[in-house]
Scaffold this motif. Sequence first.
Motif, mmCIF file in Angstrom:
data_model
loop_
_atom_site.group_PDB
_atom_site.id
_atom_site.type_symbol
_atom_site.label_atom_id
_atom_site.label_comp_id
_atom_site.label_asym_id
_atom_site.label_seq_id
_atom_site.Cartn_x
_atom_site.Cartn_y
_atom_site.Cartn_z
ATOM 1 N N UNK A 154 -42.244 -22.067 71.798
ATOM 2 C CA UNK A 154 -42.652 -21.582 73.123
ATOM 3 C C UNK A 154 -43.543 -22.601 73.822
ATOM 4 N N UNK A 155 -44.434 -23.211 73.064
ATOM 5 C CA UNK A 155 -45.303 -24.246 73.645
ATOM 6 C C UNK A 155 -44.455 -25.415 74.132
ATOM 7 N N UNK A 156 -43.456 -25.794 73.324
ATOM 8 C CA UNK A 156 -42.580 -26.899 73.716
ATOM 9 C C UNK A 156 -41.904 -26.637 75.046
ATOM 10 N N UNK A 157 -41.597 -25.369 75.281
ATOM 11 C CA UNK A 157 -40.887 -25.023 76.511
ATOM 12 C C UNK A 157 -41.807 -24.844 77.722
ATOM 13 N N UNK A 158 -43.104 -24.865 77.473
ATOM 14 C CA UNK A 158 -44.053 -24.695 78.580
ATOM 15 C C UNK A 158 -43.924 -25.841 79.572
ATOM 16 N N UNK A 159 -44.251 -25.544 80.800
ATOM 17 C CA UNK A 159 -44.370 -26.585 81.805
ATOM 18 C C UNK A 159 -45.374 -27.629 81.314
ATOM 19 N N UNK A 160 -45.077 -28.884 81.620
ATOM 20 C CA UNK A 160 -45.908 -29.968 81.105
ATOM 21 C C UNK A 160 -47.390 -29.766 81.421
ATOM 22 N N UNK A 161 -47.682 -29.207 82.583
ATOM 23 C CA UNK A 161 -49.091 -29.099 82.992
ATOM 24 C C UNK A 161 -49.905 -28.230 82.037
ATOM 25 N N UNK A 162 -49.225 -27.324 81.306
ATOM 26 C CA UNK A 162 -49.975 -26.462 80.396
ATOM 27 C C UNK A 162 -50.157 -27.097 79.015
ATOM 28 N N UNK A 163 -49.264 -28.033 78.697
ATOM 29 C CA UNK A 163 -49.266 -28.547 77.324
ATOM 30 C C UNK A 163 -50.545 -29.293 76.972
ATOM 31 N N UNK A 164 -51.210 -29.850 77.983
ATOM 32 C CA UNK A 164 -52.447 -30.588 77.706
ATOM 33 C C UNK A 164 -53.698 -29.810 78.083
ATOM 34 N N UNK A 165 -53.522 -28.548 78.319
ATOM 35 C CA UNK A 165 -54.696 -27.747 78.634
ATOM 36 C C UNK A 165 -55.496 -27.518 77.352
ATOM 37 N N UNK A 166 -56.814 -27.462 77.507
ATOM 38 C CA UNK A 166 -57.676 -27.359 76.321
ATOM 39 C C UNK A 166 -57.282 -26.189 75.429
ATOM 40 N N UNK A 167 -56.942 -25.048 76.057
ATOM 41 C CA UNK A 167 -56.628 -23.871 75.251
ATOM 42 C C UNK A 167 -55.349 -24.067 74.443
ATOM 43 N N UNK A 168 -54.390 -24.795 75.017
ATOM 44 C CA UNK A 168 -53.132 -25.026 74.294
ATOM 45 C C UNK A 168 -53.341 -26.074 73.192
#
Lengths: 548, 280
Positions: free
Chosen positions: B250-264
């Motif tokens: 699911x993380x892999x499929x996230x929009x790129x902008x979320x992948x580097x968010x601190x919580x992720x």
Amino acid sequence: MMKKITQIVMMLFTVYSFSQTEPIATADVNSIHSTTSINVERGPYLQSGTPTSVIVKWRTNIATESVVNYGTLFSSLTKTEKNLTLITDHQVTLSGLTPNTKYYFNIGNNKGVLSQDLTGDMYVITAPAIGTKQFVRAWILGDPGTANNSQREVRDAYYDYVANAPINNGKTDMMLFLGDNAYNTGKDAEYQNAFFDVYGDMFKKSVAWSCLGNHDGQSADSATQSGPYYDIFTFPTEGEAGGTASGTEAYYSFDYANIHFIILDSHHSSREVGGAMYNWALTDIQNTKNDWIVTLFHHPAYSKGSHDSDEDHRPIEMRENFMPMLEANGVDLVLNGHSHSYERSYFLNGHQGFANTFNPDEISKGGHTVGSTGHGDGKTDSNGAYEKSIEATEGAVYITTGSAGQISGGELNHQAMYLSLNQLGSCVMEVEDDGKGGQNLIVKFIRENNEIDDYFTINKTGIVTPNVVKNKSGQESKILTYLEDSKLITIAVNKNERLKSVKFYNNIGELVKRSRKDTIKISKMSKGLYVVEITTNKKIYTESVTIK
Amino acid sequence: MISKPVTHRALVIITFLLLSVQVFSHGDLTKRINQKTKEIVENPNDFKLYYERGFLYQQHVEFNKAMEDYLRSTSLGNTDKVLMYRIAEVNYLSEDYKNALSSITAYLEVDSINVKAKKLEAQILFKIEAYKESIAAYHYVMKTMVDIRPEDILEYTSIILAENNKNFSKAIDVIDFGLTKVGENTLSLQVKKLEYLKDSGQVEKTIEQYNYFILEYQRKEFWYYQKAAYLVSINKSKDANISLKLATATIEKLDAKFKNMDSILELKQQIKSLESTINN
Ligand SMILES: [Fe+2]
């Protein structure tokens, strides 16, 4: 037919009556003194706007039916929504609307129209579909409710601004109230004077949202969730406007275009980590896919104005408990009021201590400003915009803007603030295309004298083109190949291994299909994410695939 | 679980200490108190003025001064029931539960159906550990209040469990009732339900509840991880592994902008460390 005739007669009557009483005719009709003597005393005003619905509210002096006529052509309001119960506080929901569409409307009762605008200035423009990237303008008002000339001057300065704005002039997509909307104690009559009588022209064409201020909280009763604040506003409690269901109007969220708004109650609700509001906010912010996140609450995370965020417990708790969580999940802009001043921060992250612990040289974890421009003024024509990107996701600007009705001074020297002003004014937020595949979020502070005393930009790159990860049509491994067109999955194990079984687990981890073959038909499987467990004589591989 | 009410109480006490120790600069309240004082000097026998100043003191978290004014207002002849309510409330806030109880009881003799007063009575009874009576009072609140908040429902269930820390079935019933009142997806209630199902060892239903979150929310990565952590805690590592795999996918499929968010980034770390726990 009858209705139409009545409407026309009413319109004529109104124009005539105005020309009698007012030499400078305004086309705005708030009340029509006909024989019925039913008058609209409040509104109409718009609540809880979504891409497909809006709530229209108003008050009449005498209990009567509720009728809203609406349509996309001003000359023919062909649709009607009504409630035949005789009431004075009217609330009608228009639903099944088309996103991003202008609907003209008027309000009335079974006998006819009670309030309309002959120049077509009574309308709702439905929100765009969630995630849409387009120009958005929000008018931000903190602590406005004084009912005095200062409040009106601040209002008029914004009206002038928006009427002459270079882009989308005349269009205010929403009003964001930061609480203390009606002094001194948020009573119904005070709301009439300081809220409805002041902003009536905007309320009939722009959806108003608010968070609870301490003065509103004096008449509103949190224990029973009743009183003027809760009666006047109708906010989404079940995620109707795109957010997570909070079950209360005290805190809620909504989406507008590609912006997610989180409205918190810093006054009544528990501000504890792990409390109901905290848990809700955490889930809510971690469930948005929108490009921008804006948070509103009344008590300022940072202020050295008429309230001190180092001393009052509410600001301290909001800053220490909520801000780390909101920042870790990408909040971009935090709007507060309470102090009657304009205080605007640098591009911050992780500064939860007192003002004197702010250290701009600290730019790492637990640090205070973000990026090479983070300690600048955020102006594109000076130190440069604050920057966010796919890689650099940290940074938010905090604005304490509570001077839409009065100024109350204070030391105004909070170290985290780029600028602190003891001036009247309101803010406008505009989100627009940056022409390079990203967007700019621009905020301006508009003084009561029409001067723009501050402005800044947060630029976010790479958001206008949606991030389509072309990852082999949903295939995520080397062993497993998903052939979308032939609706097959093939398994290719190493030469020295022998395939024993293939198991498919669905999106809640249930085993839904087994096979022993290396070519598997999946035409009957529903779309979605699967985990595929591939067992050979030597090893178990766990892969995932999204069937489309 | 027995520690739950204690933790809650500790938090309340800490909050209370924070409230009482600090001196707040509530500019406008101070101004209004001073204004009232002037009025009192001009009309020293007006009980209404003492009540009004007392309420300002109460909002300013100066409970002693508030009580002084309330008592003064009473002695000058104010018999308004609102004053009686405030006296009970200030006693409650200053942790004088005995006096709080007697004043709210006096209030309820005058107005036995006031839902706000019943709620305060229930809260006072809870503090003096009269749990059964507290439950009875809160039951009335639940039945009567027009706009219940999720917080009320949560408070009620915490009292139920304080009375009997095994009574999860009643607590969950109350949550379910609350969901029908305030909206079936109300997050804070669904999260509490999950907690109660877990604490009462109802494995199947707990998993169902995790699945509810996974299906209901558009971003599922955090729920997959939490479900996995639960499955590990009940020794279902194989199922946990699948849930972790779903989280990662699911993380892999996230929009790129979320992948580097601190919580992720933090979530990815948590997934890794849970995976290594399982595989060891
Ligand atoms: Fe305030």
